[in-house]
Design a protein around this motif. Sequence first.
Motif, PDB file in Angstrom:
ATOM      1  N   VAL A  11     -40.840  46.107  -0.376  1.00 40.03           N
ATOM      2  CA  VAL A  11     -40.075  47.306  -0.046  1.00 40.03           C
ATOM      3  C   VAL A  11     -39.210  47.634  -1.257  1.00 40.03           C
ATOM      4  CG1 VAL A  11     -38.121  46.044   0.991  1.00 40.03           C
ATOM      5  CG2 VAL A  11     -38.637  48.385   1.747  1.00 40.03           C
ATOM      6  N   GLY A  12     -38.937  48.927  -1.408  1.00 34.88           N
ATOM      7  CA  GLY A  12     -38.048  49.318  -2.503  1.00 34.88           C
ATOM      8  C   GLY A  12     -38.746  49.433  -3.840  1.00 34.88           C
ATOM      9  N   ARG A  13     -40.066  49.336  -3.819  1.00 40.68           N
ATOM     10  CA  ARG A  13     -40.834  49.489  -5.058  1.00 40.68           C
ATOM     11  C   ARG A  13     -41.888  50.557  -4.837  1.00 40.68           C
ATOM     12  NH1 ARG A  13     -44.281  45.526  -5.924  1.00 40.68           N
ATOM     13  NH2 ARG A  13     -44.051  44.472  -3.927  1.00 40.68           N
ATOM     14  N   TYR A  14     -42.386  51.156  -5.929  1.00 43.55           N
ATOM     15  CA  TYR A  14     -43.470  52.119  -5.791  1.00 43.55           C
ATOM     16  C   TYR A  14     -44.680  51.417  -5.182  1.00 43.55           C
ATOM     17  CZ  TYR A  14     -46.817  55.796  -6.632  1.00 43.55           C
ATOM     18  OH  TYR A  14     -47.753  56.777  -6.433  1.00 43.55           O
ATOM     19  N   GLY A  15     -45.207  52.010  -4.147  1.00 34.65           N
ATOM     20  CA  GLY A  15     -46.442  51.478  -3.554  1.00 34.65           C
ATOM     21  C   GLY A  15     -46.230  50.425  -2.488  1.00 34.65           C
ATOM     22  N   ALA A  16     -45.041  49.854  -2.421  1.00 36.70           N
ATOM     23  CA  ALA A  16     -44.770  48.851  -1.384  1.00 36.70           C
ATOM     24  C   ALA A  16     -43.777  49.452  -0.406  1.00 36.70           C
ATOM     25  CB  ALA A  16     -44.192  47.586  -2.015  1.00 36.70           C
ATOM     26  N   GLY A  17     -44.009  49.295   0.886  1.00 35.33           N
ATOM     27  CA  GLY A  17     -43.054  49.892   1.803  1.00 35.33           C
ATOM     28  C   GLY A  17     -43.369  49.720   3.267  1.00 35.33           C
ATOM     29  N   LEU A  18     -42.531  50.348   4.063  1.00 34.58           N
ATOM     30  CA  LEU A  18     -42.586  50.274   5.519  1.00 34.58           C
ATOM     31  C   LEU A  18     -42.648  51.688   6.044  1.00 34.58           C
ATOM     32  CD1 LEU A  18     -39.633  47.788   5.810  1.00 34.58           C
ATOM     33  CD2 LEU A  18     -41.972  47.256   6.491  1.00 34.58           C
ATOM     34  N   ASN A  19     -43.641  51.970   6.844  1.00 39.88           N
ATOM     35  CA  ASN A  19     -43.813  53.353   7.276  1.00 39.88           C
ATOM     36  C   ASN A  19     -44.174  53.508   8.732  1.00 39.88           C
ATOM     37  OD1 ASN A  19     -43.489  54.946   4.698  1.00 39.88           O
ATOM     38  ND2 ASN A  19     -44.955  53.373   4.111  1.00 39.88           N
ATOM     39  N   PRO A  20     -43.195  53.861   9.558  1.00 38.76           N
ATOM     40  CA  PRO A  20     -43.533  54.221  10.926  1.00 38.76           C
ATOM     41  C   PRO A  20     -44.197  55.588  10.904  1.00 38.76           C
ATOM     42  CG  PRO A  20     -41.202  54.581  10.527  1.00 38.76           C
ATOM     43  CD  PRO A  20     -41.768  53.982   9.264  1.00 38.76           C
ATOM     44  N   LEU A  21     -45.288  55.736  11.624  1.00 40.59           N
ATOM     45  CA  LEU A  21     -45.970  57.030  11.651  1.00 40.59           C
ATOM     46  C   LEU A  21     -45.479  57.815  12.843  1.00 40.59           C
ATOM     47  CD1 LEU A  21     -49.540  55.783  10.808  1.00 40.59           C
ATOM     48  CD2 LEU A  21     -47.826  56.781   9.298  1.00 40.59           C
ATOM     49  N   ARG A  22     -44.900  58.955  12.579  1.00 42.54           N
ATOM     50  CA  ARG A  22     -44.255  59.721  13.629  1.00 42.54           C
ATOM     51  C   ARG A  22     -45.273  60.480  14.458  1.00 42.54           C
ATOM     52  NH1 ARG A  22     -39.190  59.296  13.394  1.00 42.54           N
ATOM     53  NH2 ARG A  22     -38.420  57.756  11.947  1.00 42.54           N
ATOM     54  N   GLY A  23     -45.007  60.530  15.744  1.00 44.88           N
ATOM     55  CA  GLY A  23     -45.971  61.117  16.656  1.00 44.88           C
ATOM     56  C   GLY A  23     -45.826  62.610  16.817  1.00 44.88           C
ATOM     57  N   GLN A  24     -44.657  63.147  16.477  1.00 38.85           N
ATOM     58  CA  GLN A  24     -44.467  64.581  16.630  1.00 38.85           C
ATOM     59  C   GLN A  24     -43.963  65.154  15.322  1.00 38.85           C
ATOM     60  OE1 GLN A  24     -42.889  66.076  20.199  1.00 38.85           O
ATOM     61  NE2 GLN A  24     -43.356  64.230  21.372  1.00 38.85           N
ATOM     62  N   ASN A  25     -44.149  66.444  15.216  1.00 39.43           N
ATOM     63  CA  ASN A  25     -43.955  67.065  13.921  1.00 39.43           C
ATOM     64  C   ASN A  25     -42.559  66.917  13.365  1.00 39.43           C
ATOM     65  OD1 ASN A  25     -43.750  68.829  16.310  1.00 39.43           O
ATOM     66  ND2 ASN A  25     -42.816  70.228  14.857  1.00 39.43           N
ATOM     67  N   ASN A  26     -41.563  66.851  14.237  1.00 33.64           N
ATOM     68  CA  ASN A  26     -40.226  66.787  13.658  1.00 33.64           C
ATOM     69  C   ASN A  26     -39.363  65.705  14.281  1.00 33.64           C
ATOM     70  OD1 ASN A  26     -38.638  67.741  11.586  1.00 33.64           O
ATOM     71  ND2 ASN A  26     -37.475  69.118  12.921  1.00 33.64           N
ATOM     72  N   VAL A  27     -39.987  64.618  14.662  1.00 37.76           N
ATOM     73  CA  VAL A  27     -39.210  63.486  15.167  1.00 37.76           C
ATOM     74  C   VAL A  27     -38.270  63.005  14.072  1.00 37.76           C
ATOM     75  CG1 VAL A  27     -39.338  61.136  15.968  1.00 37.76           C
ATOM     76  CG2 VAL A  27     -41.026  62.760  16.718  1.00 37.76           C
ATOM     77  N   GLN A  28     -38.793  62.970  12.863  1.00 41.25           N
ATOM     78  CA  GLN A  28     -37.958  62.536  11.747  1.00 41.25           C
ATOM     79  C   GLN A  28     -36.781  63.488  11.588  1.00 41.25           C
ATOM     80  OE1 GLN A  28     -38.521  59.696   9.601  1.00 41.25           O
ATOM     81  NE2 GLN A  28     -36.405  60.229   9.179  1.00 41.25           N
TER      82      GLN A  28
END
Lengths: 285, 645, 589
Positions: free
Chosen positions: B274-291
């Motif tokens: 985490v915190g580097r290019y290419g490495a990370g944590l990604n929850p995939l959001r189910g609705q268009n603007n949950v984020q």
Amino acid sequence: MTIVEIGLPKRLVELTLDGESVRVPEGATILDACTAVGKSIPTLCYGDTLKPANACRVCMVEVEGSRTLVPSCSRKVEPGMVVRTESERTRHSRKLVLELLGSATDLSTTPHVDEWMSACGADPSRFGPDAETKLQPTTVDNPLYVRDYGKCIMCYKCVDACGDQWQNSFAISVAGRGFDARISTEFATPLPESACVYCGNCIEVCPTGALSFKREHDKRQDGTWDESKQSQTTTICTFCGVGCNLTLHVQDNEIVKVTSPHESTVTHGNLCIKGRFGWQHVQNR
Amino acid sequence: MSTVMSRRKKTEPYVRLTQPLVRDAGVLRPATWDEALDRAAEGFRRNVAQHGPDAFGMFSCARATNEMNYMAQKFTRAVIGTNNVDSCNRTCHAPSVAGLAKVFGSGGGTSSYQEIEDADLIILWGSNAREAHPIFFQHVLKAVNKGAKLYVVDPRLTSTGKWAHRWLRLNVGTDIPLAHAIAREIIASGLTNTSFVERATEGFEEFVKAVEPWTLPVAELETGVPAELIRELAHAYAKADRGQLSWTLGITEHHNGTDNVLSLINLSLLTGQVGRYGAGLNPLRGQNNVQGGGDMGAIPDRLPGFQDVTDPAVTAKFNAAWGSNIRAQKGWNLTQMLEAMERGDLTTVYIIGENPVQSEADCEHTVKRLSNLDHVVVQDIFLTKTAQLAHVVLPAAAAWCETDGTFTNSERRVQRVRKALTPPEGARDDIEIMSEIAVRLGAGWEHKTGEDVWDELRSLSPLHTGMSYRRLEELGGIQWPCPREDSLEPSFLHARLWENDPVKRGMPATFSPVPHSPPVDELTEEFPFRLTTGRRLDSYNTGVQSAGFESPLRKGETLDLCPQDAAVLGVVDGEEVKITSRRGQIQAPVRIDDGLTPGLVFMTFHFPDEIDVNVITIEATCPIAGTAEYKAAAIRIDKLPVKVG
Amino acid sequence: MDLKLLDVEPTEAERVVVDLFTGMGRDQLLPALHAVNDRVGWISQGALNHICRVLHIPPAEAYGVASFYSLFSLTERPAKVVHVCVDLACQVNGAKALCDRLTDELGPAGAKSGWLRSPCLGVCEKAPAALAFEAGEVAKEQLLAPTHAGEVIAVAAAGSSRSDDGRAEMPQAGSPGLRLLKRVGVVDPESLDDYRATGGYTALRTALLLGPSGVIREVTDAKLMGRGGAAFPTGRKWDATARQPVRPHYLVCNADESEPGTFKDRLLMEGDPFAVIESMTIAGFAAGCSKGYLYLRGEYPRALHLLRNAIAKARERNFLGENIMGHEGFSFDIEIRRGAGAYICGEETAIFNSIEGFRGEPRSKPPFPVEQGLFGKPTVVNNVETLVNVPVILTEGCEAYTRIGTSGSTGPKLFCLSGNVSRPGVYEVPFGTTLGALLELAGGVPPGRELRAVLLGGAAGGFVRPDELDLPLTLEDARAAGTTLGSGVVLVLDDTADLGSFLVRIAAFFRDESCGQCVPCRIGTVRQEEAMHRLVGKRPLSTSAQDLQLLREVGQVMRDSSICGLGQTAWNAIESALDRLGYAEEATS
């Protein structure tokens, strides 16, 4: 902290294009170089989101030292390359390729082809009334897509979009060989029995209108399709959180077609069935 | 008490609302806009006057624009005076936001889609991205086709899993044991990224103790995943130069969803992924603007830009800007609001574009709760099941195509939403409606365009300050954070954790020694099957939108089970069966799916008007984030008696 | 991959042969299709579906591949099918009359009647030829050459009593001074001991002593040029591949000999199979390849059996496999891939796609095979004849080798004589032998006839006139004379030959064999054929001069803008007939 770049910065390559010196980044194609200096080269099988298929041969140009003409859409520039886009040979090739295509397929819904043909004096009827064609009935076997293979120029773009370049569904392939080559599902089974997931990404890249959305097809059939009355507005899909860009084609306050901008870093022009077709609910009014 | 909802009804598609409705003598009747707005405002005023501002709740909309969400939380906080604002992100990804915010300080996925393409290893945990996030999955496949390894952790062999190099089939609800076993294996094999752990984390020692019991054999027994596969994933993730870990509702829709998320975050801390290019944590959001809903402060504990509502300095800043009097205390989240309805503490709600009657687990319960209320205002484009319970129904414009604004996607990219259609005669813009109500409640709100609202937000949220509409247009969207108008930040978050300077490094990321807690809805002899839920490619949530087009792929609701279970039950493909949980009973036809294993069955929730699966799902919720355990209900399946004649 | 398969199942027989491919991947698609075709004679939906299940291939793609090859049928047909050659050499030797009889007796060519028209079967020395395939638990093939209608009808109905094993005619067999053909017709092609007793595997021993760079130096200095038609310097190809850092490297031996009128590689493979294997091993050693593929055209069953035997025996004696001949670290093995009826698969990049399990369509170059070839790795592609020159170079030395032939064209060369010639067959002569001398070697045209023309280089080559017989057969002289040696075809037409229908057949050949990928070739070959029919049949569109003009324009775009050599040369022979033989005047008069 700076944004991480992948790879080394590009060097510039100098070449001669129709007598003029041009500098473009290493790795650029001749077509890129032409575009950079505002020279327009006709293309059909070239797709800005796809690897060059090299199939249509409309974009051929002359490169000094090359025995044959070369496809500008895929040939990368080299230092000192001397390219001619309007020589006698290139003009002859372009004219004949357009004539051959026009003699075998229905190009009536292919954008720009009329201008190109008249620019080079192409006359597809030269091959006579008995010239074999690919004309055939339109295939309508599902509520979303229409396939009119009499308009298909075998550019491979739909196959590439459905295949490993984007969708990875592999519902269609080129089958047969030679003039008999055609886009087909396995054993030509209807789309609903195939691996098709109706993402519409094949239609997005089709350059001739051989593939079209049912709505567009129906409106064309009943004479209500009018692009001069259509606006295009890009917004965002609501069917999940990925944030796909949708370009809504609106005619008379009705969405009639959905595409996606090819330059979008999210979609690269691709959508799923929901984004592509899931708009009718807002206009059930 | 169980309710039988079994008769399948083939419903017509929803038709747009074009006239306000008000309830008189128990019946909804058409009304003028003025009458409806007056009624809406009057009801809110009455309830707040009687019970105080905390009797009000705002269900904001994860499908509406950032601008609408900003205004909804402002309405709640500045006009009503409560922090009771939340949205349906509660039903899906609140645990992701809670978990990520707890560890890293902000609740967004840490990488960009391009980084997924450039990764060497991708883990999709509890995610059927191939069907639920098809275009995200294209980025995954770009990586896979370039040679990246894909690991899929899922109880079902989904179309996503079929692309995996390895599929880890775990038992439903054993995510924490699996994550802990991976962690233990990494530690035991000396693959811990010690320079990252020492520099950027805290709580490592306790974490080591917490995972110590989860040896590979113990984990295999609990999770059902072969020890060798756990070991392989542990080593692959720890050794990858760029490892991506993504998850979806398979992680979050559990009674302990936040703990699940934390257990995954632990793995990234342990390996420095985490915190580097290419490495990370990604929850995939189910609705268009949950984020975006969360980013905009339409959550009970944060003001726009994840600014802590309990921090007096923060509330002071907003009060100064809004001329308001925000209390520096967390409001109720959606689940707490529903509970407060039952207790009678919450008496009025303003529901914008949400359909909790059909989207909440154990929906019969939700109907009862809403029926308790004195005043329900629903603002929507359709007369949904929820709207049918309202006292005032306000016809809205469709955010994504009839308004101007922005959405924020799963890679934190803010993108422009543009008005392409004129709303149907009679429907009005969300912000305009809300402003009308605000004015009726005495707030001096003027009509504002989307851009006006956005500029106000930018002035208050440093995450968004640099994102003018002009710049969003030019750059095709911008990922937050974007504090400056003249520069862009890296595409990934938390680079600070790798800084040498402790001041720049800031708050350390904390390991979470979370306990394992099996699904609440226990499997017993009476309820021997584990029901899990999910989406299909061509349908969406409660089907209100996706039913608008005819899909050649759509087969309607089914109960999917494996061939072995079908044989044991003596049922065949297409046969209607009775499905019973501790909460209710429904009927559905059987579909045979080779991707399931004995004891595990699957349904969607796309066709509630025909078969309402949420009649049988469990409302056990995550105590931290309030998300319900949609992914693990205990059910029984009964063959129906053969009809005579 | 989330495959969606059709809802159809294979028959038991199909399932059994396909299941043998369990655990394998995409590159086994062509072998799997062959397995089904060998077993039942055609590819049913159930069989294709099962292949897809076992090899994890999307059905649409597998269908696209299966429908590319003319030896496969995707509709039901009888287990036995006779392929009757109608191509150039057979046409000159009565194929048309043969087909007319078959049409009368058996019905039109097709699945029902059990016989099919076939492009060149590579048995031109025994024209007219036919090849019967019979599917079954043990698939059988039978070459009928020369044949006649009665025999084809008998074979289609049941069996035939034919006793010969279909071996090639070899007029020079046993002649002194032969290098490439010295064992052909002399030694037992099944015996490794015989091969070694006649100098076999001494070249590989030398190669192992020289080391890879030493071998490349010898081959480069020998000025060995490719014999497949393009005449590229072999040493340079090997060197460029050897230098690529990416591993593995591959070797592909191009034995997809399909140029009408060509049968020299068949003779080599059938007559001296161990030499092909040894040569490949040397090439693999020099270019750093760990694996070699021998891509053999599907119409050469006899060569297939002999090569399989040779490979098995070479493995037994450690001439293939690990640490070959005790040489630590040199491991090399060979896999035979059968083509399935597609001329285009002889194109050096189409061959890669075919081996990988894709449609045999040529790739765009650059990148060249030496950089990105088979499976995207550096690859050497050499023709059979090219390779068998290598042991000659390594046993006689490059200096001796360069003394054979001319300074521009070194070494011995094989020519395939067919058509109206007294002793058809493959002839080995030094480069520089005149065309006239070669014709004399083959006995000239049959007694009482006059020479009309010679087609040099095959369908993609060009005609020369009877007054050009002093043409020295070298690369440079052919080029200077505006023609090509191509793959060594010398197809002789005497005054009885019907030049018009011969030209129509050339046009039909290219139309049939175009892969269809690029527009100039896919549509151009059709328009060329249509125009040739009009010209030959004297049914012009408006005037024959206009049809000629159209032909020339189409020819030019095919030459300039086609992707690969097929389209680029599809107009060569017709153009040379028009201009060099004066057919243009004949047609317009």
